[in-house]
Structures are given as C-alpha cells and as structure tokens.
Motif scaffolding. Structure first.
Motif, PDB file in Angstrom:
ATOM      1  N   VAL A  91       0.841  -1.199   0.000  1.00 19.41           N
ATOM      2  CA  VAL A  91       0.000   0.000   0.000  1.00 19.41           C
ATOM      3  C   VAL A  91       0.878   1.251   0.000  1.00 19.41           C
ATOM      4  N   LEU A  92       1.894   1.275   0.837  1.00 17.51           N
ATOM      5  CA  LEU A  92       2.769   2.443   0.917  1.00 17.51           C
ATOM      6  C   LEU A  92       3.528   2.667  -0.389  1.00 17.51           C
ATOM      7  N   GLU A  93       3.929   1.584  -1.048  1.00 18.36           N
ATOM      8  CA  GLU A  93       4.663   1.704  -2.307  1.00 18.36           C
ATOM      9  C   GLU A  93       3.782   2.230  -3.435  1.00 18.36           C
ATOM     10  N   LYS A  94       2.468   1.949  -3.369  1.00 16.37           N
ATOM     11  CA  LYS A  94       1.569   2.279  -4.481  1.00 16.37           C
ATOM     12  C   LYS A  94       0.704   3.504  -4.212  1.00 16.37           C
ATOM     13  N   THR A  95       1.043   4.273  -3.196  1.00 20.23           N
ATOM     14  CA  THR A  95       0.293   5.489  -2.895  1.00 20.23           C
ATOM     15  C   THR A  95       1.249   6.658  -2.734  1.00 20.23           C
ATOM     16  N   GLU A  96       0.723   7.843  -2.967  1.00 19.79           N
ATOM     17  CA  GLU A  96       1.499   9.071  -2.783  1.00 19.79           C
ATOM     18  C   GLU A  96       1.165   9.652  -1.419  1.00 19.79           C
ATOM     19  N   ASN A  97       2.174   9.979  -0.639  1.00 20.14           N
ATOM     20  CA  ASN A  97       1.961  10.570   0.674  1.00 20.14           C
ATOM     21  C   ASN A  97       1.777  12.080   0.515  1.00 20.14           C
ATOM     22  N   VAL A  98       0.559  12.562   0.781  1.00 20.57           N
ATOM     23  CA  VAL A  98       0.278  13.997   0.672  1.00 20.57           C
ATOM     24  C   VAL A  98       0.247  14.659   2.049  1.00 20.57           C
ATOM     25  N   GLY A  99       0.580  13.889   3.089  1.00 14.86           N
ATOM     26  CA  GLY A  99       0.709  14.433   4.443  1.00 14.86           C
ATOM     27  C   GLY A  99      -0.559  15.082   4.954  1.00 14.86           C
ATOM     28  N   ASP A 100      -0.395  16.273   5.552  1.00 11.81           N
ATOM     29  CA  ASP A 100      -1.525  16.990   6.158  1.00 11.81           C
ATOM     30  C   ASP A 100      -2.507  17.532   5.126  1.00 11.81           C
ATOM     31  N   ARG A 101      -2.160  17.474   3.861  1.00  8.41           N
ATOM     32  CA  ARG A 101      -3.046  17.980   2.810  1.00  8.41           C
ATOM     33  C   ARG A 101      -4.018  16.909   2.317  1.00  8.41           C
ATOM     34  N   PHE A 102      -4.191  15.815   3.066  1.00  9.98           N
ATOM     35  CA  PHE A 102      -4.985  14.693   2.582  1.00  9.98           C
ATOM     36  C   PHE A 102      -6.412  15.090   2.216  1.00  9.98           C
ATOM     37  N   ALA A 103      -7.136  15.744   3.127  1.00 12.09           N
ATOM     38  CA  ALA A 103      -8.534  16.094   2.854  1.00 12.09           C
ATOM     39  C   ALA A 103      -8.633  17.003   1.632  1.00 12.09           C
ATOM     40  N   GLU A 104      -7.775  17.993   1.567  1.00 16.94           N
ATOM     41  CA  GLU A 104      -7.773  18.930   0.443  1.00 16.94           C
ATOM     42  C   GLU A 104      -7.492  18.199  -0.878  1.00 16.94           C
ATOM     43  N   GLU A 105      -6.483  17.340  -0.888  1.00 15.07           N
ATOM     44  CA  GLU A 105      -6.110  16.640  -2.116  1.00 15.07           C
ATOM     45  C   GLU A 105      -7.171  15.616  -2.517  1.00 15.07           C
ATOM     46  N   ALA A 106      -7.787  14.935  -1.539  1.00 17.71           N
ATOM     47  CA  ALA A 106      -8.859  13.982  -1.847  1.00 17.71           C
ATOM     48  C   ALA A 106     -10.030  14.694  -2.519  1.00 17.71           C
ATOM     49  N   ARG A 107     -10.375  15.884  -2.039  1.00 20.51           N
ATOM     50  CA  ARG A 107     -11.451  16.665  -2.667  1.00 20.51           C
ATOM     51  C   ARG A 107     -11.067  17.074  -4.088  1.00 20.51           C
ATOM     52  N   ARG A 108      -9.838  17.534  -4.264  1.00 25.74           N
ATOM     53  CA  ARG A 108      -9.399  17.962  -5.595  1.00 25.74           C
ATOM     54  C   ARG A 108      -9.475  16.802  -6.587  1.00 25.74           C
ATOM     55  N   HIS A 110     -11.443  14.115  -6.283  1.00 26.01           N
ATOM     56  CA  HIS A 110     -12.860  13.756  -6.424  1.00 26.01           C
ATOM     57  C   HIS A 110     -13.573  14.703  -7.396  1.00 26.01           C
ATOM     58  N   TYR A 111     -13.261  15.979  -7.336  1.00 25.26           N
ATOM     59  CA  TYR A 111     -13.922  16.971  -8.184  1.00 25.26           C
ATOM     60  C   TYR A 111     -13.142  17.247  -9.481  1.00 25.26           C
ATOM     61  N   ASN A 112     -12.241  16.317  -9.847  1.00 27.28           N
ATOM     62  CA  ASN A 112     -11.467  16.387 -11.095  1.00 27.28           C
ATOM     63  C   ASN A 112     -10.641  17.662 -11.227  1.00 27.28           C
ATOM     64  N   ALA A 114      -7.574  17.679  -9.851  1.00 27.72           N
ATOM     65  CA  ALA A 114      -6.213  17.144  -9.784  1.00 27.72           C
ATOM     66  C   ALA A 114      -6.239  15.761 -10.432  1.00 27.72           C
ATOM     67  N   PRO A 115      -5.107  15.291 -10.926  1.00 25.41           N
ATOM     68  CA  PRO A 115      -5.080  13.961 -11.570  1.00 25.41           C
ATOM     69  C   PRO A 115      -5.489  12.855 -10.594  1.00 25.41           C
ATOM     70  N   ALA A 116      -6.240  11.900 -11.088  1.00 25.86           N
ATOM     71  CA  ALA A 116      -6.654  10.753 -10.269  1.00 25.86           C
ATOM     72  C   ALA A 116      -5.434   9.911  -9.931  1.00 25.86           C
ATOM     73  N   ARG A 117      -5.289   9.578  -8.663  1.00 24.90           N
ATOM     74  CA  ARG A 117      -4.199   8.726  -8.199  1.00 24.90           C
ATOM     75  C   ARG A 117      -4.515   8.270  -6.787  1.00 24.90           C
ATOM     76  N   ASN A 118      -3.800   7.268  -6.328  1.00 23.93           N
ATOM     77  CA  ASN A 118      -3.967   6.765  -4.969  1.00 23.93           C
ATOM     78  C   ASN A 118      -3.118   7.609  -4.031  1.00 23.93           C
ATOM     79  N   ILE A 119      -3.754   8.116  -2.981  1.00 17.38           N
ATOM     80  CA  ILE A 119      -3.040   8.967  -2.023  1.00 17.38           C
ATOM     81  C   ILE A 119      -3.234   8.442  -0.615  1.00 17.38           C
ATOM     82  N   ARG A 120      -2.350   8.890   0.253  1.00 14.68           N
ATOM     83  CA  ARG A 120      -2.466   8.639   1.691  1.00 14.68           C
ATOM     84  C   ARG A 120      -1.971   9.872   2.404  1.00 14.68           C
ATOM     85  N   GLY A 121      -2.371  10.027   3.644  1.00 12.00           N
ATOM     86  CA  GLY A 121      -1.946  11.176   4.421  1.00 12.00           C
ATOM     87  C   GLY A 121      -2.636  11.192   5.764  1.00 12.00           C
ATOM     88  N   VAL A 122      -2.697  12.376   6.344  1.00 12.98           N
ATOM     89  CA  VAL A 122      -3.247  12.538   7.681  1.00 12.98           C
ATOM     90  C   VAL A 122      -4.471  13.435   7.607  1.00 12.98           C
TER      91      VAL A 122
END
Length: 152
Positions: A91-108, A110-112, A114-122
C-alpha cells in the motif's frame, strides 16, 4: 550475538538481536527497543527455544512430528503479522503521501481538479467524516512505526 524473542503489550511477537543480555537491558531501559508492528516500547522477553546450529537439524525436525497447539497458534500469528506487513508495504509503495493535505487533495481528485491517483496522508476524524458525507471514499490506515521511515 543474542537473539531474543520479544513481545509487546498488544501481543505482537518479534525477534531482537543484541550484542549481549546487558545490551538488551540497556536499550530496553532507554526505550530504544520497539515493536515493529505498533511501535510500543514497553516490550518484554518471552520464553524461546534455544537456537542451535547443528548439521542435519533440518532433517531431524521434519521427522520429529507435529508442533503443539500453542506452537501452531504462535506460528499462525507470526504468519499473519508478516502478511500484514507485506500488504502495508505494498500500500505504501503504491500510494502518494500527501501528508496533512490529505482532505484537500482527496477533494481535488474527487472533483477532477487534480489527476486521479492513490493517495495517503493525515486527516482529523472530522475531516474524514466530512469527506465521507461528500461521497469521497476514505479509509483509516494505521501505519506501523517500522514502516514510517524510508522503505527498504
């Protein structure tokens, strides 16, 4: 070299390699020994079989019979922990760590915006709940302390 069987309060069993018994005690008192699964530093030694390097030992083991039920349970638990660590590494190898920006990046994503990709963060519990309410799939993923550093 001393190889000791250790266990944390959560029941995770693991090995520790130390120069001597005194070295183990010294590291333990300084909270330098930690569980690779959960990061707990309150670990203790558990009974272990002696490790002997004898020629033909593997042949003798294969004909010695079945392990005890407790030994089978310990082996199953160790296999499960190893599998969980392999899955977590993948999972860690196949995801991008966006850190504290997780909620913001997940929304971006979801609403197209930002490019679709697997992310992780806090994210806080409130942020995670807000994402779910917006229809954005999120999942908590507790990362063991042993995997928080660089992947090997």
């Amino acid at each position: 070299m001393k190889v000791l069987d250790l266990q944390c309060p959560d029941g995770h069993r693991f090995e520790g390699w130390f120069a001597s018994a005194d070295d183990f005690e010294s590291q333990l008192s300084r909270k330098l020994v930690e569980c690779p699964m959960c990061g707990a530093t309150n670990v203790s030694r558990v009974p272990s079989a002696p490790r002997l390097n004898l020629s033909g030992a593997s042949e003798a083991q294969s004909t010695a019979g079945q392990a005890s039920p407790a030994g089978q349970m310990a082996q199953a638990a160790a296999q499960w922990q190893a599998h969980a660590m392999r899955v977590m590494r993948e999972v860690l190898e196949k995801t991008e760590n966006v850190g504290d920006r997780f909620a913001e990046e997940a929304r971006r994503i979801h609403y197209n915006e930002a490019p679709a990709r697997n992310i992780r963060g806090v994210a806080s519990a409130e942020d995670a709940q807000a994402l779910v309410e917006e229809g954005i799939d999120v999942m908590p993923l507790p990362v063991p302390a042993a995997l928080k550093g660089p992947l090997q």
